[in-house]
Design an enzyme around this catalytic site. Structure first.
Site, short mmCIF file in Angstrom:
data_model
loop_
_atom_site.label_atom_id
_atom_site.label_comp_id
_atom_site.label_asym_id
_atom_site.label_seq_id
_atom_site.Cartn_x
_atom_site.Cartn_y
_atom_site.Cartn_z
N HIS A 108 29.93 15.47 2.41
CA HIS A 108 30.65 15.89 1.22
C HIS A 108 30.46 14.82 0.15
O HIS A 108 30.61 13.63 0.42
CB HIS A 108 32.13 16.09 1.53
N ARG A 120 38.99 24.47 2.10
CA ARG A 120 37.78 23.83 2.61
C ARG A 120 36.68 24.82 2.99
O ARG A 120 35.61 24.41 3.45
CB ARG A 120 38.13 22.92 3.80
N GLU A 153 33.07 9.59 11.45
CA GLU A 153 32.90 9.37 10.01
C GLU A 153 33.46 8.00 9.65
O GLU A 153 34.49 7.58 10.18
CB GLU A 153 33.61 10.45 9.21
N GLU A 203 30.47 11.28 1.93
CA GLU A 203 31.13 11.16 3.23
C GLU A 203 30.18 11.64 4.33
O GLU A 203 30.33 12.74 4.86
CB GLU A 203 32.40 12.01 3.27
N ARG A 220 30.62 20.26 -1.06
CA ARG A 220 30.75 20.20 0.40
C ARG A 220 29.53 20.71 1.15
O ARG A 220 29.46 20.58 2.37
CB ARG A 220 31.99 20.99 0.83
N GLU A 241 28.83 12.33 7.80
CA GLU A 241 29.26 12.38 9.19
C GLU A 241 28.06 12.12 10.10
O GLU A 241 26.91 12.30 9.70
CB GLU A 241 29.90 13.74 9.50
N GLU A 264 35.55 12.64 14.20
CA GLU A 264 35.52 13.90 13.46
C GLU A 264 35.78 15.09 14.40
O GLU A 264 36.02 14.92 15.59
CB GLU A 264 34.19 14.07 12.72
N ASP A 319 0.85 -1.20 0.00
CA ASP A 319 0.00 0.00 0.00
C ASP A 319 0.88 1.24 0.00
O ASP A 319 1.52 1.57 1.00
CB ASP A 319 -0.91 -0.02 1.24
N GLU A 368 34.34 17.76 -5.37
CA GLU A 368 33.69 17.45 -4.09
C GLU A 368 32.75 18.58 -3.72
O GLU A 368 33.19 19.71 -3.45
CB GLU A 368 34.75 17.26 -3.00
#
Length: 469
Positions: A270, A340, A221, A130, A360, A132, A213, A51, A358
């Site tokens: 990320h 970063r 992570e 990735e 982020r 976390e 982390e 359903d 990547e």
């Protein structure tokens, strides 16, 4: 692995139950169990009815019949159930036409992969997320007419220095922003993560690394291997399931909530990605950081559509409590090698085959099927329309002069804003029938309910700011 292999696996492992799993719009897995006596090879051809009207954001009760179609290559033995159980991930099929349901996230991901091939740009999209997460000892909350309350209990928390614990307070714990890579006893969760890693590998998800982390109070992570778009989303769901249940076995609780703690880093996801054709990585080249022009255009597409993407890659009201400067949160829509603080990073790799970008800004609250598909659709639009992202940003984007800072666009500041951008900027998602307008409308309506609930709920901070005025 095909249907015959699965039936052989059932026999060799003396399986007692088959657990069919699928993912709803919000990204939560659901399941239905069948005794092995009721599961036959024909299930891989005809599926299992259920359903669909009971799932938030899906069909109405007037058109509720749906089919779960097992994907044989996804099969693994569940590591938690008492009775030997085989888990199989399913597509949700519309019985009227036998096609993937318009609102089924996994079917959307598969349509995205088919669309990539149809464009001729590439034939394979690789993704490596990735996610976390936090592991707490316990958590409490209450929301009712008398008020609201939440409390995190963690022996590893920086605020627990004066708390009384059975066996005493050891004093070894990460400080705020001090959780990156310390050895035990400061990192108190190595054994828990190791158990998660072993469970992941037993379920067919290759693991590359695990660690504590940056944030205190148990941020962790587990890095798993990249794979193709839909398969990698499948693995992300397996990872979440294992993280939640191993933590539970240890008497703890895990969460992928982006910002459970005020004043320390939140949890991101990320997402590494690249497009390949005929076995060649189309992102490898001789440009900035070893990127090709195709990769730069892909970045341009993500930056152009980032605010619409936020509604999918950062799908909770809590997501935007993470997306603030100075907590390693990439709020600035720029790209850079190694920097970063930029929302798009180009990781350093020696081998051109590993060249990738990547993103982020996504977080682990995102439905991985929708997140990866949407990111790729934005990137493909950048390639198709040659959207160049401009010059890279190699400065710390949190500490720019005001005149420079004003020139760099940012991600959204709220889910409500992101939904408005998604509503206006959706055409790139609908190409090839990957995301339908019907799905996007339903998604916006579902998420608007969350916005409205948060908007009308009195917050404890408001008492702090306004009570005595």
């Amino acid at each position: 692995m095909n249907a015959q292999d699965v039936m052989k696996m059932i026999q060799e492992n003396e399986v007692r139950f088959v657990d069919l799993r699928f993912t709803d719009t919000r990204g939560k897995e659901h399941h239905v169990g069948l005794p092995v006596s009721a599961f036959e090879e024909e299930h891989f051809e005809h599926g299992h009815p259920f359903d669909g009207s009971s799932l938030a954001g899906w069909k109405g009760i007037q058109a509720s019949d749906m089919i779960l179609m097992p994907e044989p290559s996804s099969a693994y033995i569940d590591p938690f159930f008492d009775e030997t159980t085989l888990v199989i991930t399913c597509d949700v099929i519309e019985p009227s036409d036998g096609k993937g349901y318009d609102r089924d996230p996994r079917s959307i991901a598969k349509r995205a992969e088919a669309y990539l091939k149809s464009t001729g740009i590439g034939d394979t999209a690789y993704f490596g997320p990735e996610p976390e997460f936090f592991i707490f000892d316990s958590v409490e909350w209450s929301v009712d007419m008398s008020g609201v309350y939440s409390k995190i209990i963690s022996e590893e928390a920086a605020w627990s220095t004066a708390d009384k614990f059975e066996g005493g307070n050891t004093g070894h714990r990460p400080r705020v922003k001090g959780g990156y890579f310390p050895v035990p006893p400061v990192d108190s969760l190595n054994d828990v993560r190791a158990a998660m890693v072993l469970a992941l590998e037993a379920c067919g998800v290759p693991v590359e690394v695990h660690h504590h982390e940056v944030a205190n109070a148990g941020q962790c992570e587990i890095g798993t291997k990249f794979s193709t778009l839909t398969k990698r989303a499948d693995w992300t769901q397996v990872l979440k399931y294992i993280v939640h249940n191993v933590a539970h076995q240890y008497g703890k609780t895990a969460t992928f909530m982006p910002k459970p703690i005020v004043g320390d880093n939140g949890s991101g996801m990320h997402v590494h990605q690249s497009i390949w054709k005929d076995g060649q990585n189309l992102f490898a080249g001789n440009g900035y950081a070893g990127l090709s022009e195709t990769a730069l255009y892909y970045i341009g597409g993500i930056i152009k559509h980032a605010r619409a993407l936020n509604a999918i890659t950062n799908p909770g009201t809590n997501s935007y409590k993470r997306l603030v400067p100075h907590y390693e949160a990439p709020t600035k829509l720029a790209y850079s090698a190694r920097n970063r603080s930029a929302s798009i990073r180009i990781p350093y790799v020696a081998n051109p085959k590993g060249r990738r970008i990547e993103a982020r800004f996504p977080d682990p609250l995102a439905n991985p099927y929708l997140c990866f598909a949407a990111l790729m659709m934005a990137g493909l639009d950048g390639i198709q329309n040659k959207i160049h992202p401009g010059d890279p940003a190699d400065k710390n984007l949190y500490d720019l002069p005001p005149e420079e800072d004003a020139l760099i666009p940012t991600v959204c500041t709220s889910l409500e804003q992101a939904l408005e951008y998604l509503d206006k900027d959706r055409e790139f998602l609908t190409r090839g029938g990957v995301f339908s307008n019907d799905f996007i409308d339903a998604y916006i309506a579902l998420k608007q309910e969350e916005v409205d609930r948060m908007r009308i709920t009195t917050h404890p901070v408001e008492f702090d700011m306004y009570y005595s005025l």
